[in-house]
Motif scaffolding. Structure first.
Motif, mmCIF file in Angstrom:
data_model
loop_
_atom_site.group_PDB
_atom_site.id
_atom_site.type_symbol
_atom_site.label_atom_id
_atom_site.label_comp_id
_atom_site.label_asym_id
_atom_site.label_seq_id
_atom_site.Cartn_x
_atom_site.Cartn_y
_atom_site.Cartn_z
ATOM 1 N N PRO A 63 0.808 -1.234 0.000
ATOM 2 C CA PRO A 63 0.000 0.000 0.000
ATOM 3 C C PRO A 63 0.833 1.273 0.000
ATOM 4 C CG PRO A 63 -0.943 -1.608 1.489
ATOM 5 C CD PRO A 63 0.367 -2.183 1.040
ATOM 6 N N ASP A 64 1.971 1.262 0.728
ATOM 7 C CA ASP A 64 2.786 2.482 0.775
ATOM 8 C C ASP A 64 3.613 2.689 -0.506
ATOM 9 O OD1 ASP A 64 4.579 0.433 1.107
ATOM 10 O OD2 ASP A 64 5.607 1.309 2.831
ATOM 11 N N GLN A 65 3.551 1.717 -1.427
ATOM 12 C CA GLN A 65 4.230 1.863 -2.711
ATOM 13 C C GLN A 65 3.261 2.167 -3.854
ATOM 14 O OE1 GLN A 65 6.120 -2.094 -2.610
ATOM 15 N NE2 GLN A 65 8.086 -1.044 -2.817
ATOM 16 N N HIS A 66 1.982 2.284 -3.542
ATOM 17 C CA HIS A 66 0.958 2.507 -4.563
ATOM 18 C C HIS A 66 1.305 3.715 -5.426
ATOM 19 C CE1 HIS A 66 -2.904 2.580 -6.535
ATOM 20 N NE2 HIS A 66 -3.165 3.789 -6.074
ATOM 21 N N GLN A 67 1.312 3.511 -6.749
ATOM 22 C CA GLN A 67 1.614 4.539 -7.739
ATOM 23 C C GLN A 67 3.075 4.996 -7.720
ATOM 24 O OE1 GLN A 67 -0.489 5.567 -10.268
ATOM 25 N NE2 GLN A 67 -1.638 3.818 -9.496
ATOM 26 N N ALA A 68 3.955 4.197 -7.097
ATOM 27 C CA ALA A 68 5.390 4.455 -7.220
ATOM 28 C C ALA A 68 5.831 4.081 -8.624
ATOM 29 C CB ALA A 68 6.163 3.650 -6.184
ATOM 30 N N THR A 69 6.941 4.630 -9.078
ATOM 31 C CA THR A 69 7.436 4.268 -10.398
ATOM 32 C C THR A 69 7.981 2.842 -10.368
ATOM 33 O OG1 THR A 69 9.676 5.073 -10.016
ATOM 34 C CG2 THR A 69 8.063 6.656 -10.877
ATOM 35 N N LEU A 70 7.956 2.213 -11.531
ATOM 36 C CA LEU A 70 8.486 0.856 -11.623
ATOM 37 C C LEU A 70 9.968 0.836 -11.259
ATOM 38 C CD1 LEU A 70 7.992 -2.083 -12.328
ATOM 39 C CD2 LEU A 70 8.359 -1.506 -14.739
ATOM 40 N N ALA A 71 10.703 1.880 -11.639
ATOM 41 C CA ALA A 71 12.124 1.946 -11.300
ATOM 42 C C ALA A 71 12.332 1.965 -9.785
ATOM 43 C CB ALA A 71 12.756 3.183 -11.928
ATOM 44 N N ALA A 72 11.476 2.684 -9.067
ATOM 45 C CA ALA A 72 11.603 2.750 -7.606
ATOM 46 C C ALA A 72 11.311 1.398 -6.963
ATOM 47 C CB ALA A 72 10.661 3.816 -7.060
ATOM 48 N N ILE A 73 10.319 0.690 -7.493
ATOM 49 C CA ILE A 73 9.965 -0.618 -6.941
ATOM 50 C C ILE A 73 11.073 -1.626 -7.209
ATOM 51 C CG2 ILE A 73 8.341 -2.543 -7.145
ATOM 52 C CD1 ILE A 73 6.184 -0.391 -7.688
ATOM 53 N N VAL A 74 11.621 -1.606 -8.418
ATOM 54 C CA VAL A 74 12.723 -2.512 -8.745
ATOM 55 C C VAL A 74 13.933 -2.202 -7.882
ATOM 56 C CG1 VAL A 74 14.388 -3.128 -10.547
ATOM 57 C CG2 VAL A 74 11.951 -2.954 -11.091
ATOM 58 N N ARG A 75 14.216 -0.938 -7.697
ATOM 59 C CA ARG A 75 15.369 -0.541 -6.880
ATOM 60 C C ARG A 75 15.227 -1.057 -5.455
ATOM 61 N NH1 ARG A 75 16.943 4.236 -3.825
ATOM 62 N NH2 ARG A 75 19.213 4.496 -3.976
ATOM 63 N N ALA A 76 14.037 -0.910 -4.879
ATOM 64 C CA ALA A 76 13.815 -1.392 -3.508
ATOM 65 C C ALA A 76 13.904 -2.914 -3.445
ATOM 66 C CB ALA A 76 12.453 -0.922 -3.015
ATOM 67 N N LEU A 77 13.367 -3.595 -4.440
ATOM 68 C CA LEU A 77 13.390 -5.056 -4.464
ATOM 69 C C LEU A 77 14.811 -5.587 -4.598
ATOM 70 C CD1 LEU A 77 11.878 -7.766 -4.625
ATOM 71 C CD2 LEU A 77 11.640 -7.379 -7.087
ATOM 72 N N MET A 78 15.660 -4.865 -5.294
ATOM 73 C CA MET A 78 17.031 -5.310 -5.563
ATOM 74 C C MET A 78 18.034 -4.676 -4.604
ATOM 75 S SD MET A 78 16.297 -7.388 -7.927
ATOM 76 C CE MET A 78 17.921 -7.901 -8.502
ATOM 77 N N ASP A 79 17.620 -4.493 -3.365
ATOM 78 C CA ASP A 79 18.526 -4.020 -2.297
ATOM 79 C C ASP A 79 19.152 -2.674 -2.612
ATOM 80 O OD1 ASP A 79 18.034 -6.441 -0.919
ATOM 81 O OD2 ASP A 79 19.616 -7.435 -2.065
ATOM 82 N N GLU A 80 18.303 -1.715 -2.979
ATOM 83 C CA GLU A 80 18.741 -0.340 -3.243
ATOM 84 C C GLU A 80 19.787 -0.281 -4.353
ATOM 85 O OE1 GLU A 80 17.105 2.220 -1.895
ATOM 86 O OE2 GLU A 80 15.872 0.648 -0.975
ATOM 87 N N LEU A 81 19.527 -1.015 -5.417
ATOM 88 C CA LEU A 81 20.357 -0.970 -6.614
ATOM 89 C C LEU A 81 20.421 0.472 -7.118
ATOM 90 C CD1 LEU A 81 21.679 -3.170 -8.495
ATOM 91 C CD2 LEU A 81 19.634 -2.967 -9.909
ATOM 92 N N PRO A 82 21.540 0.912 -7.687
ATOM 93 C CA PRO A 82 21.594 2.276 -8.224
ATOM 94 C C PRO A 82 20.462 2.516 -9.227
ATOM 95 C CG PRO A 82 23.789 1.343 -8.160
ATOM 96 C CD PRO A 82 22.854 0.233 -7.791
#
Length: 324
Positions: free
Chosen positions: A12-31
């Motif tokens: 819920p707190d990621q709703h409407q986040a960009t796909l890049a932001a979600i991928v970055r969070a999923l991949m341990d704060e990837l650049p």
């Protein structure tokens, strides 16, 4: 970076986040740069489908999968049947709904019509020494993200200069088909458009002397058919543009009391349409029903007259069929 595949469900707190932001969070704060590259290289899926746009907004509950070692895939290209004319100096295409015409600026990495067109031109056939320059494409007009229909890009400097001169002279034929609320009447709508009409939206200047920043806009409306919808009368119209200001048709129709079916921004005194069309054709549309149906101009280099027609897209045609 751990190359093992990963997946997550958007919280819920990621709703409407960009796909890049979600991928970055999923991949341990990837650049950020590497997160975007994973998406653009076809290694990210949303709901089981590949996504190539790092700026795409993702809703809560969507499943996002990342596989860093998946086979690299190219970003979408414009379908060949959407290129209706191409020559050395210009290309005319049919824009689908839901796609930006061009990036907002040099930092905008969203999926766009101009980039899909570039990719399609690269795939068309043999290249010549000048093709790399022509792949850059010059922007001489735009369509809104959810508007469909004909649009021309320049491929050479001469092409761009000649097309721009015709647009400035208002000699380019542009006919749009639109479905609007209410009983619209044939009319010529003329006003001066300003960036903020007082509520944060573009609109017509209502005072006596428009400011210098105001731009004259003229829309000519013709009635094509009167229809009946679940909420009352609807009118199928065609619009010819003498000028081509941002959101011009949408603003003029809304200010006349006949907003586009599916309009979500310029709605005055009308119930907002539902996000999804009702079943069995009894509802309204999920996007503004506006289609650039005709485009005519003289070739910017050889002066040959050119004119193109694009049939209504499937969703527009299906809605009309359900109302008739």
């Amino acid at each position: 970076m751990d190359d093992s595949p990963r997946q997550t469900v958007v919280a819920p707190d990621q709703h409407q986040a960009t796909l890049a932001a979600i991928v970055r969070a999923l991949m341990d704060e990837l650049p950020w740069s590497k997160s975007r590259e994973l998406i653009r290289s076809g290694r990210v899926k949303v709901g089981g489908e590949l996504r190539f746009d790092p700026a795409e907004r993702v809703a809560e509950g969507a499943r996002v999968e990342v596989n860093p070692v998946a086979r690299r895939r190219r970003a979408p290209t414009l379908a060949r049947d959407r290129i209706v004319h191409v020559d050395r100096d210009l290309v005319v295409v049919v824009k689908p709904a839901g796609l930006l015409s061009v990036p907002y600026d040099d930092q905008d990495e969203r999926d766009t019509l101009i980039e899909r067109t570039r990719q399609a031109l690269r795939e068309l056939g043999p290249r010549d020494p000048a093709s790399d320059k022509r792949d850059r494409l010059g922007v001489v007009q735009r369509l809104d993200k959810d508007t469909t229909g004909l649009l021309v890009f320049a491929r050479t400097r001469a092409g761009r200069k000649g097309l721009e001169a015709q647009f400035r002279a208002h000699s380019v034929e542009r006919r749009y088909v639109a479905l609007v609320h209410g009983r619209a009447e044939a009319a010529v709508h003329e006003s001066h458009l300003i960036a903020d009409r007082g509520d944060g939206l573009r609109g017509s200047w209502r005072g006596k002397s428009p400011p210098k920043a105001a731009r004259r806009a003229v829309t000519k409306v013709r009635i094509e058919q009167r229809l009946r919808g679940p909420g009352g009368e609807l009118t199928l119209i065609s619009c010819r543009l003498e000028t081509g200001r941002q959101h011009q048709i949408r603003i003029h129709l809304a200010e006349a009391g006949n907003p586009l079916v599916g309009e979500q921004v310029y709605v005055r005194g009308h119930r907002r349409p539902p996000k999804k069309p009702a079943r069995e054709g009894a509802g309204l549309a999920s996007r503004p029903m506006l289609h650039a149906a005709s485009l005519g101009f003289r070739h910017p280099v050889n002066d040959r007259p050119l004119r193109f027609e694009a049939p209504l897209p499937d969703d527009f045609r299906a809605l009309l069929d359900s109302l008739r």
